[in-house]
Each structure stands twice: as C-alpha cells, then as structure tokens.
Design an enzyme around this catalytic site. Structure first.
Site, short mmCIF file in Angstrom:
data_model
loop_
_atom_site.label_atom_id
_atom_site.label_comp_id
_atom_site.label_asym_id
_atom_site.label_seq_id
_atom_site.Cartn_x
_atom_site.Cartn_y
_atom_site.Cartn_z
N THR A 1 -2.57 11.14 -9.96
CA THR A 1 -1.83 12.19 -10.67
C THR A 1 -2.77 13.11 -11.43
O THR A 1 -2.57 14.32 -11.47
CB THR A 1 -0.78 11.59 -11.61
N CYS A 2 -3.81 12.54 -11.98
CA CYS A 2 -4.78 13.33 -12.74
C CYS A 2 -5.48 14.35 -11.86
O CYS A 2 -5.69 15.50 -12.26
CB CYS A 2 -5.81 12.41 -13.39
N SER A 3 -5.82 13.95 -10.63
CA SER A 3 -6.54 14.82 -9.71
C SER A 3 -5.63 15.75 -8.92
O SER A 3 -6.06 16.84 -8.54
CB SER A 3 -7.34 13.97 -8.71
#
Length: 158
Positions: free
Chosen positions: A47-49
């Site tokens: 999700t961060c990337s």
C-alpha cells in the site's frame, strides 16, 4: 499516549535523505514552517508503494502552492528510504525521513508492533499537519485502512 492536535512536535533525531544522509532534529525541521508529515509502515510495502507515496508525488505541486513542506516518515534506515525514493521517482521536494530506530515514531506515540509479521516496530499509517511545530490536524488510519491519510484527503482539509 499518542500526539494530539495542539501538541508540540516532540524532540528526536532522525535522518533526512537529501544530498546524502543528514541527521536532523525534528523540532528544528518543523520550526517556522507548515509541514504535512505522512507516515507509513514501510518502504517498498504494497500500500505504501502503490498508493500512499504515489499520491503525495502526484499532488506535491498542490501542497507546494499552498506553501506546505511535505515529508514522508518510515521506520526504515536512510539507505532504504533513498532507494525507495529513487524507485518511486519521488521529487526532492518530498523530504524522505528515516526513523531507523523508531525514536521519533515512539515519541509521537504512533508506533505499530508488527513483530508478528516479522517487521519489528513500525509507524502506524497516519498524516499530520503542523504549523511552526504545533500539530493542527491528525489523520490516523484504522489498522489495515488507507483513506484519511491520503494526499487527497489531507489536501481537502487545507
């Protein structure tokens, strides 16, 4: 207890990936400016990337036009944060902050125990807005969620 609206940014030493790696004091970084800080569990994580950092990259000009400094915080070392920024084509206007020992994250009271997943202590997913070192808004995600700390959500409040 976690940081709240009206609280001062706590004092900690972290690393900033900017022309190499430099140690900075958090109170100095936040002093005299409006800062949007978004934090995430880890560089190179799904999700961060795929969503969190890319949303801020896409919207960085809108934050800059409104005179906000943008910073991305993760409990990773500075070399990982540097490699991640390069892999994401993050502009230099997004300050990549490495909190390798989770000192700042713990001082904020926003740490996440991800040891059951083999990831150690990480930052919860959140964003905050601080004006001259005072928190004016806090956007804390529920576990497993991604909505209130997105770039679009934060932009809608400023």
């Amino acid at each position: 207890m976690s940081i709240q609206v009206g609280d001062s940014i706590p004092n900690a030493t972290i690393n900033i990936v900017q022309d190499g790696v430099q140690s900075i004091n958090t109170q100095d970084f936040f002093q005299g400016r409006k800062v949007v800080l978004f934090a995430l569990p880890g560089a190179f994580t799904p999700t961060c990337s795929a969503k969190h950092l890319p949303g801020f990259i896409k919207n960085i000009d809108s934050f800059t036009e409104k005179q906000y400094t943008v910073a991305c915080l993760s409990v990773n070392d500075a070399f990982v944060m540097s490699a991640w920024a390069k892999s994401q084509d993050a502009p230099a206007s997004i300050n990549m902050l490495a909190d390798g020992n989770a000192e700042f994250t713990k001082a904020l009271g926003l740490e996440l125990d991800a040891t059951p997943f083999g990831m150690g202590i990480r930052a919860k997913r959140f964003a905050l807005i601080a004006d001259n070192g005072i928190v004016t808004h806090l956007f804390l995600e529920a576990p497993g969620e991604f909505s209130v700390s997105s770039a679009e959500s934060v932009l809608a409040t400023i």
